[in-house]
Design an enzyme around this catalytic site. Structure first.
Site, mmCIF file in Angstrom:
data_model
loop_
_atom_site.group_PDB
_atom_site.id
_atom_site.type_symbol
_atom_site.label_atom_id
_atom_site.label_comp_id
_atom_site.label_asym_id
_atom_site.label_seq_id
_atom_site.Cartn_x
_atom_site.Cartn_y
_atom_site.Cartn_z
ATOM 1 N N HIS A 301 0.807 -1.218 0.000
ATOM 2 C CA HIS A 301 0.000 0.000 0.000
ATOM 3 C C HIS A 301 0.837 1.264 0.000
ATOM 4 O O HIS A 301 0.493 2.258 -0.643
ATOM 5 C CB HIS A 301 -0.935 0.040 1.211
ATOM 6 C CG HIS A 301 -1.674 1.336 1.309
ATOM 7 N ND1 HIS A 301 -1.279 2.359 2.143
ATOM 8 C CD2 HIS A 301 -2.741 1.799 0.634
ATOM 9 C CE1 HIS A 301 -2.087 3.393 1.992
ATOM 10 N NE2 HIS A 301 -2.989 3.079 1.091
ATOM 11 N N CYS A 302 1.963 1.273 0.699
ATOM 12 C CA CYS A 302 2.634 2.543 0.985
ATOM 13 C C CYS A 302 3.585 3.025 -0.106
ATOM 14 O O CYS A 302 3.436 4.131 -0.626
ATOM 15 C CB CYS A 302 3.387 2.433 2.309
ATOM 16 S SG CYS A 302 2.289 2.346 3.750
ATOM 17 N N ILE A 303 4.597 2.241 -0.451
ATOM 18 C CA ILE A 303 5.678 2.761 -1.280
ATOM 19 C C ILE A 303 5.203 3.189 -2.670
ATOM 20 O O ILE A 303 5.657 4.222 -3.177
ATOM 21 C CB ILE A 303 6.831 1.737 -1.364
ATOM 22 C CG1 ILE A 303 7.367 1.457 0.043
ATOM 23 C CG2 ILE A 303 7.960 2.288 -2.228
ATOM 24 C CD1 ILE A 303 8.509 0.495 0.085
#
Length: 479
Positions: A301-303
């Site tokens: 989800h984040c990078i």
């Protein structure tokens, strides 16, 4: 540790002050309930961040409620069934049976909750702008049940000023009607998640976290709440710092991965220079270097998402994050580079592209997990289909089903190969290793696959020259 004796973060003028003994009755009461493990914890969003958080509180004897609009997920939890690989099945079953952990698909009864953690998704739109609709919805639902003595902590990864610029106004509207004051009657903070799926060494309990409150009291209470389950909590001066540090963590990785991805492509262009060997050599330096590795693209989800948050925010301030934007562009281009390698592998064989068959090994975004969010495998399969390659299957021991978006705004289920055997490997014109799960037998793959594109150096141990001939290693410099 009492609220009055807790260490204080730097205030806005740079000074440090001890928490005062004359803080509000609501603050003192919440601190006491936390110390006595009598506070009720509510976790909004029972995914990869929310459920592990809820489990940690329940294990510390806190009455814990998980709130998720997915009724199927709630039913699973209330049946004592675990759906996240990193968690122990028996632990969840025992917590549910003992009544310390339960799920609900609505906010009914949320007046009883003392501490809310918002752990909902924060995607981006088609134009790469932050979509805070999930956060806003959660905040509105909490606002309906707002009362004195409640703490609301946003854990979703997002851009600076989401906590104070999005969540706080929603809560304040309800607070004015009820005569409540932020920092005196109710409390708000941001504490970014640091979940690493598949990491057995660092879990929710032993990974340090950061917390920044809208007021000094908000920070102290958030730190106290987190210290019930986390060994180390680092307090910062405000929510914006906490929000920005999370972006720094992930953009740091994005930028460095982009660097090695670009150099991997250069090594392939130069020939006879393996980027993997280069990194291994550079890693012998005991200072000033940290190894990052090439790959088929970013997932999770984040990078893949965080650089877009910051670029969007920068544009609002008439600033261009050129370096960060370029890194994101390089990483987003890696699936295209992988597909070119697959097409070249097929071109060396007596088969037309439209009649070729491809096996994708691994569709999770990282090894040994079942998380497929933003996995590069989805983009790779979509691009292969755009090359008129329709005969595509996947094998992933962690993922039972996998689908990719279609040009008609629908989804297409990709057939799964349940068991990887020599006979199965021999059926495909090209095999592409997207995720290097430990369950894959590198010798079996190398011996029986017709042609291989290895994006993870999963076949590093294969030294037989005859087998190496049919392996194209991303960044291996074989061209």
């Amino acid at each position: 540790m009492d609220l009055e004796t807790a260490s204080s973060p730097l205030s806005s003028n740079g000074s440090t002050s001890a928490a005062r003994a004359d803080q509000s009755a609501a603050a003192r009461q919440l601190a006491q309930r936390l110390d006595a493990a009598q506070a009720t914890i509510g976790v909004v969003g029972l995914g990869y961040v929310g459920l592990p958080l809820a489990v940690e509180y329940a294990e510390q004897a806190f009455d814990t409620v998980g709130i998720d609009l997915d009724e199927g997920r709630v039913q699973q939890l209330n049946a004592g069934a675990n759906y996240i690989e990193d968690l122990d099945d028996d632990t969840i079953r025992q917590l549910v049976e003992e009544g310390r952990l339960r799920g609900t698909a609505n906010f009914a009864g949320s007046d009883e909750i003392d501490v809310f953690y918002i752990c909902v998704p924060t995607p981006v739109t088609e134009t790469n702008e932050p979509d805070t609709s999930y956060i806003e919805s959660a905040a509105r639902s909490i606002a309906e049940h707002l009362r004195p003595g409640q703490l609301i902590v946003l854990k979703s990864t997002t851009y600076p000023d989401t906590t104070e610029g999005v969540v706080q106004p929603i809560l304040e509207e309800a607070a004015r009607e009820k005569g409540l004051e932020l920092g005196e009657d109710y409390f708000l903070a941001h504490s970014p998640e640091r979940i690493d799926p598949g990491n057995d060494e660092y879990t929710t309990a032993n990974t340090p976290v950061v917390a920044g409150g809208a007021t000094e009291t908000c920070t102290h209470l958030t730190k106290k709440a987190l210290e019930q389950i986390v060994a180390e909590v680092h307090a910062v001066s405000n929510p914006k710092v906490a929000e920005m540090e999370k972006l720094l963590e992930n953009i740091f990785r994005s930028v460095n991965i982009a660097l090695v991805n670009e150099l991997a492509q250069l090594c392939d262009r130069i020939g006879d220079v393996s980027m993997w060997e280069v990194i291994q050599a550079a890693a012998t330096k005991p200072f000033g270097f940290m190894p990052f590795y090439p790959g088929p693209g970013l997932g999770g989800h984040c990078i893949p998402i965080d650089p877009h948050y910051l670029s969007w925010l920068a544009r609002k301030h008439d600033f261009e994050t050129s370096f960060i934007t370029l890194s994101a562009r390089i990483n987003e281009g890696m699936p295209f580079y992988v597909v070119e390698s697959v097409v070249e592998a097929i071109a060396r064989q007596p088969v037309q592209l439209s009649e070729a068959s491809v096996l994708v090994l691994g569709v999770a975004f990282k090894r040994n997990v079942d998380d497929t969010r933003h996995s590069p495998a989805g983009t790779i399969i979509k691009l292969l289909r755009e090359k008129d390659i329709d005969n595509i299957h996947y094998h992933d021991p962690h993922v039972d089903s996998f689908s990719v978006p279609t040009s008609e705004n629908g989804t297409l289920d990709i057939p799964a190969v349940e068991e990887l055997t020599p006979e199965v490997l021999q059926q495909y014109d090209a095999t592409v290793i997207v995720t290097d799960h430990d369950a894959f037998d590198p010798h079996q793959v190398a011996e029986h696959a017709t042609s291989i594109v290895d994006t993870r150096n999963a076949l590093e141990g294969i030294t037989d020259p005859a087998l190496r001939e049919k392996i194209h290693l991303l960044g291996g410099g074989e061209e």
